[in-house]
Scaffold this active site. Structure first.
Site, PDB file in Angstrom:
ATOM      1  N   GLY A  39      -6.894 -11.963   1.402  1.00  0.00           N
ATOM      2  CA  GLY A  39      -6.329 -12.173   2.744  1.00  0.00           C
ATOM      3  C   GLY A  39      -4.824 -11.971   2.737  1.00  0.00           C
ATOM      4  N   GLY A 220     -10.933   9.325  -2.426  1.00  0.00           N
ATOM      5  CA  GLY A 220     -10.529   9.148  -1.029  1.00  0.00           C
ATOM      6  C   GLY A 220     -11.397   8.165  -0.269  1.00  0.00           C
ATOM      7  N   THR A 243      -5.547  -3.365  -9.224  1.00  0.00           N
ATOM      8  CA  THR A 243      -5.639  -4.641  -8.491  1.00  0.00           C
ATOM      9  C   THR A 243      -4.917  -4.520  -7.143  1.00  0.00           C
ATOM     10  OG1 THR A 243      -5.455  -5.741 -10.629  1.00  0.00           O
ATOM     11  CG2 THR A 243      -5.321  -7.147  -8.678  1.00  0.00           C
ATOM     12  N   ASP A 247      -6.859  -3.674  -0.954  1.00  0.00           N
ATOM     13  CA  ASP A 247      -6.141  -4.472   0.049  1.00  0.00           C
ATOM     14  C   ASP A 247      -5.013  -3.653   0.682  1.00  0.00           C
ATOM     15  OD1 ASP A 247      -7.780  -6.607  -0.638  1.00  0.00           O
ATOM     16  OD2 ASP A 247      -6.411  -7.287  -2.213  1.00  0.00           O
TER      17      ASP A 247
HETATM   18  O1  RIB Z   1      -8.163  -7.744  -4.268  1.00  0.00           O
HETATM   19  C1  RIB Z   1      -7.372  -8.275  -5.308  1.00  0.00           C
HETATM   20  C2  RIB Z   1      -7.330  -9.770  -5.202  1.00  0.00           C
HETATM   21  O2  RIB Z   1      -8.603 -10.296  -5.482  1.00  0.00           O
HETATM   22  C3  RIB Z   1      -6.405 -10.440  -6.188  1.00  0.00           C
HETATM   23  O3  RIB Z   1      -5.091 -10.559  -5.718  1.00  0.00           O
HETATM   24  C4  RIB Z   1      -7.079 -11.774  -6.462  1.00  0.00           C
HETATM   25  O4  RIB Z   1      -6.374 -12.868  -5.978  1.00  0.00           O
HETATM   26  C5  RIB Z   1      -8.457 -11.651  -5.818  1.00  0.00           C
HETATM   27  O5  RIB Z   1      -8.527 -12.351  -4.669  1.00  0.00           O
END
Ligand code: RIB
Length: 303
Positions: A39, A220, A243, A247
């Site tokens: 989030g 993609g 990572t 997001d």
């Molecule tokens: O999408 C990556 C995130 O997944 C990390 O920052 C970790 O906190 C988990 O929630």
């Protein structure tokens, strides 16, 4: 305005040569504490892509809360509706290997107390977007989606980590976004049996009359909208840490939809942001600024 309803974590990140197998101990040199949580990462990504963002979430009354909120604060995300829980701040244990791949184990903590009632003091309009994931209590997320849809707002949902989505909720989502694995899990839970993520999102889009998007890493992203296929490409990069790449995609995509851009452009903008995020270590630390995303798009000639 984009309202991000979701998790806030502190990520404890260790770099290793290769990810451990079950039962194996792997030695890393040191660890980093980095603000994370899907989030919060997506809220930061929206803000860096130029959107006006409000975060709905919860942290604990502990020493992890401050570093978990630091980047959100520096990115001018509105935190006025955050809740303080009696539980500890959410935490993720992350191992990142040399190829950039990761393993993540989550401790939910305060994220388990995030409540859709936190939305009720906010004035929500038709152009507003609710951006959700599946790291807080799913029932609260479904209620949040129903609530904003009753106000005529737009729902963008990222089914990560993947779990079943009730059919009555799915029908209300405007944009469902999944990666390759999540596409199969979400479809399978709804008795759509396939091992092909593209087929999974095509069927989901058709059956529930929603726009469905699959992110495909280096390949993609693909969207299905009104039975039309739309594609976008990733940037050619050497991954350092994946990572938070998903997001970064989500935040940049939502920011473009919020600006009224076409789905084709929003998809490409999201892919560029996701690619750029893979070139820097950490989750929120790697989310690119709007100018950097725009400059990277100038190098893609077909747009
Ligand atoms: O999408 C990556 C995130 O997944 C990390 O920052 C970790 O906190 C988990 O929630």
């Amino acid at each position: 305005m984009i309202i991000t309803f979701g998790s806030i974590n502190l990520d404890v990140v260790v770099r290793v040569e290769t990810l451990p197998r079950p039962g194996e101990t792997i030695k890393g040199q040191s660890y980093d504490l980095i603000a994370g949580g899907k989030g919060a990462n997506q809220a930061v990504a929206c803000a860096r892509a130029g959107a006006n963002v409000k975060m709905i979430g919860a942290t604990g009354d502990d020493t992890f809360a401050l570093p978990a909120l630091e980047v959100l604060k520096n990115s001018a995300v509105d935190l006025s509706e955050l809740m303080q829980s009696k539980k500890s701040t959410g935490m993720a244990m992350i191992a990142v290997e040399a190829s950039g791949e990761n393993h993540i184990v989550l401790a939910e903590g305060a994220n388990g107390d995030v409540n859709f009632e936190q939305l009720k003091t906010i004035e929500i309009n038709q152009n507003d977007i609710l951006l959700t994931q599946q790291e807080v209590d799913n029932n609260e997320t479904w209620k949040a989606i129903e609530y904003v849809k009753s106000k005529g707002a737009i729902s963008i949902h990222n089914a990560a980590p993947a779990k079943e989505i009730p059919e009555n909720i799915l029908k209300q989502i405007d944009y469902l976004i999944v990666n390759e694995t999540e596409a199969i899990i979400v479809a399978d839970a709804l008795s759509i049996s396939t091992t092909d993520p593209i087929k999974a999102i095509t069927k989901l889009s058709k059956k529930y009359n929603i726009t469905c998007i699959a992110t495909l890493g280096g390949e993609g992203a693909v969207a299905f909208q009104n039975e039309k296929k739309i594609t976008a490409q990733s940037l050619q990069i050497k991954p350092v840490d994946t990572t938070g790449a998903g997001d970064a995609f989500m935040g940049a995509f939502a920011a473009e939809i919020s600006r009224g851009s076409s789905i084709k452009y929003a998809l490409q903008f999201g892919c560029a942001a996701g690619s750029l995020a893979c070139t820097i270590f950490g989750a929120q630390t790697s989310s690119p600024q709007r100018k950097t995303i725009e400059e990277s798009l100038e190098r893609i000639t077909y747009l």
